[in-house]
Scaffold this active site. Structure first.
Site, PDB file in Angstrom:
ATOM      1  CD  GLU A  25      -5.203  -1.600   3.913  1.00  0.00           C
ATOM      2  OE1 GLU A  25      -4.776  -2.625   4.492  1.00  0.00           O
ATOM      3  OE2 GLU A  25      -5.406  -1.543   2.690  1.00  0.00           O
ATOM      4  CE  LYS A  86      -4.112 -10.430   3.927  1.00  0.00           C
ATOM      5  NZ  LYS A  86      -4.037 -11.200   2.673  1.00  0.00           N
ATOM      6  CB  VAL A 106      -9.993  -3.524   3.037  1.00  0.00           C
ATOM      7  CG1 VAL A 106     -11.369  -2.910   2.789  1.00  0.00           C
ATOM      8  CG2 VAL A 106      -8.911  -2.765   2.270  1.00  0.00           C
ATOM      9  CG  ASP A 138      -8.192 -16.597  -2.861  1.00  0.00           C
ATOM     10  OD1 ASP A 138      -8.678 -15.812  -2.008  1.00  0.00           O
ATOM     11  OD2 ASP A 138      -6.976 -16.674  -3.092  1.00  0.00           O
ATOM     12  CB  SER A 140     -10.911 -10.324  -0.691  1.00  0.00           C
ATOM     13  OG  SER A 140     -10.570  -9.544   0.441  1.00  0.00           O
ATOM     14  CB  ALA A 141     -12.686 -11.470   4.446  1.00  0.00           C
ATOM     15  CG  ASP A 142     -10.747  -6.649   1.686  1.00  0.00           C
ATOM     16  OD1 ASP A 142     -10.523  -7.010   2.866  1.00  0.00           O
ATOM     17  OD2 ASP A 142      -9.863  -6.217   0.918  1.00  0.00           O
ATOM     18  CE  LYS A 159      -1.391  -4.043  -6.784  1.00  0.00           C
ATOM     19  NZ  LYS A 159      -1.847  -3.706  -5.432  1.00  0.00           N
TER      20      LYS A 159
HETATM   21  N1  PSU Z   1      -4.549  -4.787  -2.507  1.00  0.00           N
HETATM   22  C1  PSU Z   1      -3.533  -3.933  -2.672  1.00  0.00           C
HETATM   23  N2  PSU Z   1      -2.732  -3.642  -1.614  1.00  0.00           N
HETATM   24  C2  PSU Z   1      -2.932  -4.183  -0.384  1.00  0.00           C
HETATM   25  C3  PSU Z   1      -4.034  -5.091  -0.222  1.00  0.00           C
HETATM   26  C4  PSU Z   1      -4.807  -5.348  -1.297  1.00  0.00           C
HETATM   27  O1  PSU Z   1      -3.338  -3.434  -3.765  1.00  0.00           O
HETATM   28  O2  PSU Z   1      -2.164  -3.911   0.545  1.00  0.00           O
HETATM   29  C5  PSU Z   1      -4.299  -5.665   1.135  1.00  0.00           C
HETATM   30  C6  PSU Z   1      -5.472  -4.929   1.805  1.00  0.00           C
HETATM   31  O3  PSU Z   1      -5.209  -4.854   3.190  1.00  0.00           O
HETATM   32  C7  PSU Z   1      -6.646  -5.864   1.550  1.00  0.00           C
HETATM   33  C8  PSU Z   1      -5.957  -7.200   1.631  1.00  0.00           C
HETATM   34  O4  PSU Z   1      -7.675  -5.737   2.491  1.00  0.00           O
HETATM   35  O5  PSU Z   1      -4.708  -7.020   0.999  1.00  0.00           O
HETATM   36  C9  PSU Z   1      -6.771  -8.278   0.939  1.00  0.00           C
HETATM   37  O6  PSU Z   1      -6.209  -9.522   1.231  1.00  0.00           O
HETATM   38  P1  PSU Z   1      -6.985 -10.848   0.757  1.00  0.00           P
HETATM   39  O7  PSU Z   1      -6.892 -10.832  -0.731  1.00  0.00           O
HETATM   40  O8  PSU Z   1      -6.202 -11.967   1.370  1.00  0.00           O
HETATM   41  O9  PSU Z   1      -8.372 -10.713   1.273  1.00  0.00           O
HETATM   42 MN    MN Z   2      -7.877 -14.909  -0.244  1.00  0.00          MN
END
Ligand code: PSU
Ligand code: MN
Length: 303
Positions: A25, A86, A106, A138, A140-142, A159
């Site tokens: 990524e 992003k 991701v 909240d 993640s879309a992941d 994390k």
């Molecule tokens: N967690 C990490 N490092 C990162 C990310 C997540 O430890 O760089 C990044 C990844 O690209 C992940 C994104 O897909 O943050 C998730 O963002 P959000 O929580 O806004 O979905």
């Molecule tokens: Mn989010």
């Protein structure tokens, strides 16, 4: 494959000959690490994939083009240019249509990699359900992309800025297997332990590849989380970690950061608070994940 995706020559050749490819990524480059750690990590990840016999396919959207396989100067651009968006799954269409540039999360990397024909992906950590996510939504879309897109994501867990228990509940609900590589416990990124079990423990890359094949053969939707704990020698002491994470969360609360800015904000604060220790650990776990992903991809392509 979609004409909307541009493959590097190296990735195209590997895919057409059935050679192993590992997606990488780019949000981690533009928003996950400060410069020059981001550049070093991205280039070293590519080197390790090649050393393990796989072709690295770093993914991003550059000037309105979805790209799978970047040049070192593309990577340098993502590591240095200010204002690179992003890009999550919902942003892909807009960036393509309007000629934008985005570092893919991701979720977006999975969406693009799957359409290019890449089955295995390595990163540091996945997004998840944030603390308080049950009320803020909240999430993640992941996790949504994992539920629908057939790509295995090799990561060091999630994390503990996130609610790991809720993240795993959500993955269970959405039918996403969480495979522990040589572990019964889901790892927590900087630390090997989270106190939460994985779906199944798998001790060999070839066995993980067989799980992917079994799921392909039944046409089951979605991908897999392959959880690879940080190498023990790079694990961070949990007392330090908790202090940095609590401080980062308090900073976030105070500054009123929200939406897609939350995760990059927390990562930057942890890196600052830890004075470089978290950056080193983060790099090492990425390298370890790329190595494992390359081995899984090699086994997956060996028929
Ligand atoms: N967690 C990490 N490092 C990162 C990310 C997540 O430890 O760089 C990044 C990844 O690209 C992940 C994104 O897909 O943050 C998730 O963002 P959000 O929580 O806004 O979905
Ligand atoms: Mn989010």
């Amino acid at each position: 494959m979609s004409a909307r995706i541009r493959l590097s020559d190296e990735v195209a050749a590997a895919l057409s000959s059935g050679a192993p490819v590992v997606a990488l990524e780019s949000t981690i480059i533009s928003h996950g690490f400060p410069y020059p750690s981001n550049l070093e990590c991205a280039l070293e990840a590519e080197r390790i994939a090649r050393e393990e016999g796989a072709v690295p396919a770093t993914t991003a959207i550059l000037d309105g083009e979805a790209r799978v396989g970047l040049t070192p100067s593309d990577i340098e651009r993502l590591a240095t240019e200010r204002g690179v968006a992003k890009a999550s799954t919902r942003d892909i269409g807009t960036l393509l249509a309007l000629g934008g540039t985005g570092a893919t999360t991701v979720a977006a990397t999975m969406a693009i990699a799957a359409r290019a024909g890449v089955r295995v992906f390595a990163t540091g950590g996945i997004g998840g359900v944030h603390r308080g996510g049950a009320t803020t939504l909240d999430v993640s879309a992941d996790l949504e992309e994992l539920a629908r897109t057939r790509v295995a994501v090799v990561c060091a867990g999630a994390k503990s800025v996130l609610d790991i228990g809720l993240t795993l509940e959500y993955l269970e609900t959405r039918g996403v297997p969480v495979l522990g590589y040589c572990t019964d416990e889901f790892p927590a990124f900087y630390s090997r332990a989270s106190g939460h079990p994985v779906t199944a423990r798998v001790d060999e890359p070839a066995a993980i590849a067989r799980v992917l094949r079994a799921r392909d053969d039944l046409d089951l939707p979605g991908g897999e989380v392959v959880a690879n704990p940080i190498p023990p020698e790079h694990e961070l002491p949990s007392a330090d970690l908790e202090a940095w994470i609590d401080a980062a969360l308090a900073d976030a609360e105070r500054s009123g950061v929200s939406g897609k800015a939350v995760t990059p904000f927390l990562l930057a604060r942890i890196h600052e608070r830890s004075g470089g220790a978290s950056e080193r650990a983060n790099k090492e776990l990425v390298y370890s994940n790329v190595r494992l992903a390359a081995r899984i991809a090699a086994a997956y392509h060996q028929r």
